[in-house]
Design a protein around this motif. Structure first.
Motif, PDB file in Angstrom:
ATOM      1  N   PHE A  32      32.120  17.008 -10.134  1.00 17.66           N
ATOM      2  CA  PHE A  32      32.894  16.071  -9.316  1.00 17.66           C
ATOM      3  C   PHE A  32      33.070  14.800 -10.129  1.00 17.66           C
ATOM      4  N   ALA A  33      34.299  14.303 -10.178  1.00 19.86           N
ATOM      5  CA  ALA A  33      34.588  13.160 -11.034  1.00 19.86           C
ATOM      6  C   ALA A  33      35.613  12.235 -10.384  1.00 19.86           C
ATOM      7  N   ASN A  34      35.658  11.006 -10.886  1.00 19.76           N
ATOM      8  CA  ASN A  34      36.635  10.051 -10.366  1.00 19.76           C
ATOM      9  C   ASN A  34      38.010  10.329 -10.986  1.00 19.76           C
ATOM     10  N   ALA A  39      41.820  12.605 -15.052  1.00 19.57           N
ATOM     11  CA  ALA A  39      43.057  12.372 -15.801  1.00 19.57           C
ATOM     12  C   ALA A  39      42.816  12.459 -17.310  1.00 19.57           C
ATOM     13  N   GLU A  40      41.687  11.934 -17.772  1.00 20.20           N
ATOM     14  CA  GLU A  40      41.368  12.025 -19.204  1.00 20.20           C
ATOM     15  C   GLU A  40      41.197  13.477 -19.633  1.00 20.20           C
ATOM     16  N   VAL A  41      40.574  14.288 -18.786  1.00 21.16           N
ATOM     17  CA  VAL A  41      40.440  15.713 -19.085  1.00 21.16           C
ATOM     18  C   VAL A  41      41.832  16.349 -19.128  1.00 21.16           C
ATOM     19  N   ASN A  57      47.302  11.771  -8.734  1.00 20.29           N
ATOM     20  CA  ASN A  57      46.897  12.589  -7.582  1.00 20.29           C
ATOM     21  C   ASN A  57      46.421  13.988  -8.002  1.00 20.29           C
ATOM     22  N   ILE A  58      45.591  14.049  -9.034  1.00 16.47           N
ATOM     23  CA  ILE A  58      45.012  15.326  -9.466  1.00 16.47           C
ATOM     24  C   ILE A  58      43.746  15.555  -8.642  1.00 16.47           C
ATOM     25  N   LEU A  59      43.789  16.570  -7.772  1.00 20.75           N
ATOM     26  CA  LEU A  59      42.653  16.840  -6.893  1.00 20.75           C
ATOM     27  C   LEU A  59      41.626  17.743  -7.557  1.00 20.75           C
ATOM     28  N   GLY A  60      42.112  18.633  -8.416  1.00 18.99           N
ATOM     29  CA  GLY A  60      41.232  19.560  -9.114  1.00 18.99           C
ATOM     30  C   GLY A  60      41.881  19.989 -10.406  1.00 18.99           C
ATOM     31  N   LEU A  61      41.048  20.485 -11.312  1.00 16.99           N
ATOM     32  CA  LEU A  61      41.535  20.848 -12.637  1.00 16.99           C
ATOM     33  C   LEU A  61      40.543  21.823 -13.260  1.00 16.99           C
ATOM     34  N   TYR A  62      41.056  22.906 -13.828  1.00 15.90           N
ATOM     35  CA  TYR A  62      40.182  23.804 -14.579  1.00 15.90           C
ATOM     36  C   TYR A  62      40.400  23.553 -16.059  1.00 15.90           C
ATOM     37  N   ASN A  63      39.337  23.222 -16.762  1.00 19.93           N
ATOM     38  CA  ASN A  63      39.397  23.002 -18.203  1.00 19.93           C
ATOM     39  C   ASN A  63      38.858  24.253 -18.893  1.00 19.93           C
ATOM     40  N   PHE A  64      39.776  25.047 -19.470  1.00 23.53           N
ATOM     41  CA  PHE A  64      39.356  26.293 -20.103  1.00 23.53           C
ATOM     42  C   PHE A  64      38.569  26.043 -21.386  1.00 23.53           C
ATOM     43  N   GLN A  67      35.129  25.584 -19.830  1.00 24.40           N
ATOM     44  CA  GLN A  67      34.898  26.447 -18.662  1.00 24.40           C
ATOM     45  C   GLN A  67      34.291  25.662 -17.496  1.00 24.40           C
ATOM     46  N   THR A  68      34.952  24.526 -17.205  1.00 20.54           N
ATOM     47  CA  THR A  68      34.478  23.645 -16.148  1.00 20.54           C
ATOM     48  C   THR A  68      35.605  23.331 -15.175  1.00 20.54           C
ATOM     49  N   ILE A  69      35.283  23.375 -13.893  1.00 22.61           N
ATOM     50  CA  ILE A  69      36.206  22.923 -12.868  1.00 22.61           C
ATOM     51  C   ILE A  69      35.848  21.484 -12.548  1.00 22.61           C
ATOM     52  N   TYR A  70      36.844  20.613 -12.640  1.00 25.47           N
ATOM     53  CA  TYR A  70      36.675  19.214 -12.263  1.00 25.47           C
ATOM     54  C   TYR A  70      37.364  19.019 -10.928  1.00 25.47           C
TER      55      TYR A  70
END
Length: 143
Positions: A32-34, A39-41, A57-64, A67-70
């Protein structure tokens, strides 16, 4: 119920409705992040000075890459909306795990399934949402 239990349940839900048959013993990390960190990810590093992370307005993001969901730290996984956003990002996780991501013209195409399943999940929970076919078409096109 732990977050891991929730993630396993959502992956099982996805497995039952798609061709994914993912083992539940391997799940992505959840952070969980601010808005600034998310946005930086999303941008792959420091934000351009003209970008306001809160307006993205990015509520969630998968960084492949890691392998982390933000997920936005203001989201509540006890709500169906919060669970639906996590489900959306888990779809992306599975798309990368199964190399679906290698067979698309552009990464936007991956959004179609994620939004479709998010809408199905919310519909099943009786939650109103604004994920229309038109929205799905717009966000998943290669412009």
């Amino acid at each position: 119920n732990t977050v891991e239990d929730l993630m396993e349940g959502l992956v099982g839900w996805i497995n039952n409705r798609t061709s994914f048959k993912h083992e539940l013993d391997k799940l992505p990390e959840l952070v969980f992040a601010n808005p600034n960190i998310i946005a930086e990810v999303a941008f792959g590093g420091e934000l351009p000075s003209n970008v306001d992370a809160t307006k993205l307005n990015i509520l969630g993001l998968y960084n492949f890459n890691d392998q982390t969901i933000y997920m936005l730290d203001s989201l509540d996984l006890k709500t169906e909306e919060g669970k639906a956003i996590l489900l959306h990002e888990l779809v992306h996780y599975l798309q990368y795990e199964d190399n679906v991501s290698e067979n698309v013209e552009c990464k936007n195409e991956l959004e179609a399934l994620a939004y479709t399943l998010e809408a199905q999940y919310l519909n099943g929970q009786g939650v109103k949402h604004n994920i229309s076919q038109n929205h799905i078409k717009n966000v998943s096109s290669c412009k």
